[in-house]
Design a protein around this motif. Structure first.
Motif, PDB file in Angstrom:
ATOM      1  N   GLY A 102      40.376  28.552 -18.071  1.00 10.99           N
ATOM      2  CA  GLY A 102      39.193  28.516 -18.942  1.00 10.99           C
ATOM      3  C   GLY A 102      39.772  28.634 -20.329  1.00 10.99           C
ATOM      4  N   LEU A 116      39.988  25.861 -23.366  1.00 13.10           N
ATOM      5  CA  LEU A 116      39.175  26.351 -24.815  1.00 13.10           C
ATOM      6  C   LEU A 116      40.436  26.176 -25.884  1.00 13.10           C
ATOM      7  N   LEU A 166      32.015  19.911 -25.328  1.00 12.35           N
ATOM      8  CA  LEU A 166      32.262  20.781 -24.490  1.00 12.35           C
ATOM      9  C   LEU A 166      31.413  20.844 -23.255  1.00 12.35           C
ATOM     10  N   THR A 189      30.184  22.835 -19.914  1.00  8.52           N
ATOM     11  CA  THR A 189      30.098  24.176 -19.244  1.00  8.52           C
ATOM     12  C   THR A 189      29.241  24.112 -18.113  1.00  8.52           C
ATOM     13  N   VAL A 208      26.593  25.688 -16.079  1.00  8.53           N
ATOM     14  CA  VAL A 208      25.664  27.041 -16.350  1.00  8.53           C
ATOM     15  C   VAL A 208      24.883  27.466 -15.105  1.00  8.53           C
ATOM     16  N   GLY A 249      30.455  29.047 -15.680  1.00  9.09           N
ATOM     17  CA  GLY A 249      31.482  29.527 -16.847  1.00  9.09           C
ATOM     18  C   GLY A 249      32.602  28.228 -16.891  1.00  9.09           C
ATOM     19  N   SER A 250      32.799  27.357 -15.747  1.00  5.54           N
ATOM     20  CA  SER A 250      34.015  26.448 -15.845  1.00  5.54           C
ATOM     21  C   SER A 250      33.794  25.636 -17.051  1.00  5.54           C
ATOM     22  N   HIS A 251      34.789  25.157 -17.542  1.00 12.73           N
ATOM     23  CA  HIS A 251      34.617  24.105 -18.669  1.00 12.73           C
ATOM     24  C   HIS A 251      35.290  22.848 -18.682  1.00 12.73           C
ATOM     25  N   VAL A 282      34.528  20.847 -14.375  1.00 13.57           N
ATOM     26  CA  VAL A 282      33.497  21.387 -14.051  1.00 13.57           C
ATOM     27  C   VAL A 282      32.848  21.039 -12.466  1.00 13.57           C
ATOM     28  N   VAL A 300      25.076  21.359 -15.704  1.00 18.27           N
ATOM     29  CA  VAL A 300      26.191  21.363 -16.664  1.00 18.27           C
ATOM     30  C   VAL A 300      25.664  21.124 -18.092  1.00 18.27           C
ATOM     31  N   TYR A 301      25.836  21.994 -19.229  1.00 15.48           N
ATOM     32  CA  TYR A 301      25.310  22.081 -20.378  1.00 15.48           C
ATOM     33  C   TYR A 301      26.646  21.264 -21.333  1.00 15.48           C
TER      34      TYR A 301
END
Length: 111
Positions: free
Chosen positions: A9, A13, A28, A30, A32, A43-45, A58, A105-106
């Motif tokens: 992660g 970032l 990005l 994420t 959720v 929390g995976s990005h 993701v 996924v956001y």
């Protein structure tokens, strides 16, 4: 969360920060929320630039491609969106979630 996942992660970032420093436009993504069998935890990005370059994960399979495509729209429009992929969705087989899981996924623009 395992140390390996935390490091992964941070790498994503860190990449986002480096790409912003290069003047790239980014989104990005994420994870959720997950239900059932999901390849990546909450929390995976995934970071995506305006050229379609990306780093992170993701989900895996074709979900990443679908998220990258949506992220390009998010970058162009400057507005976030929530995506959901799952076995109940008609796109489940196409994006690789035939295992019975669902993910939300956001995807947000990063300035």
């Amino acid at each position: 969360m395992s140390e390996h996942l935390q490091d992964a992660g941070l790498d994503v970032l860190g990449t986002a920060e480096a790409w912003i420093g290069e003047g790239r436009r980014l989104a990005l993504a994420t994870v959720v929320e997950t239900w059932g069998s999901a390849p990546r935890p909450v929390g995976s990005h995934l970071v995506i630039d305006g050229e379609g370059n990306f780093q992170g994960s993701v989900s895996g399979g074709c979900v990443e491609g679908a998220v990258v495509g949506e992220a390009l729209d998010v970058i162009a429009e400057g507005r976030p969106r929530m995506l959901e992929f799952g076995v109940a969705d008609e796109t489940a087989w196409r994006v690789g979630l035939s295992c019975g899981g669902r993910i939300r996924v956001y995807v947000e623009p990063v300035n």
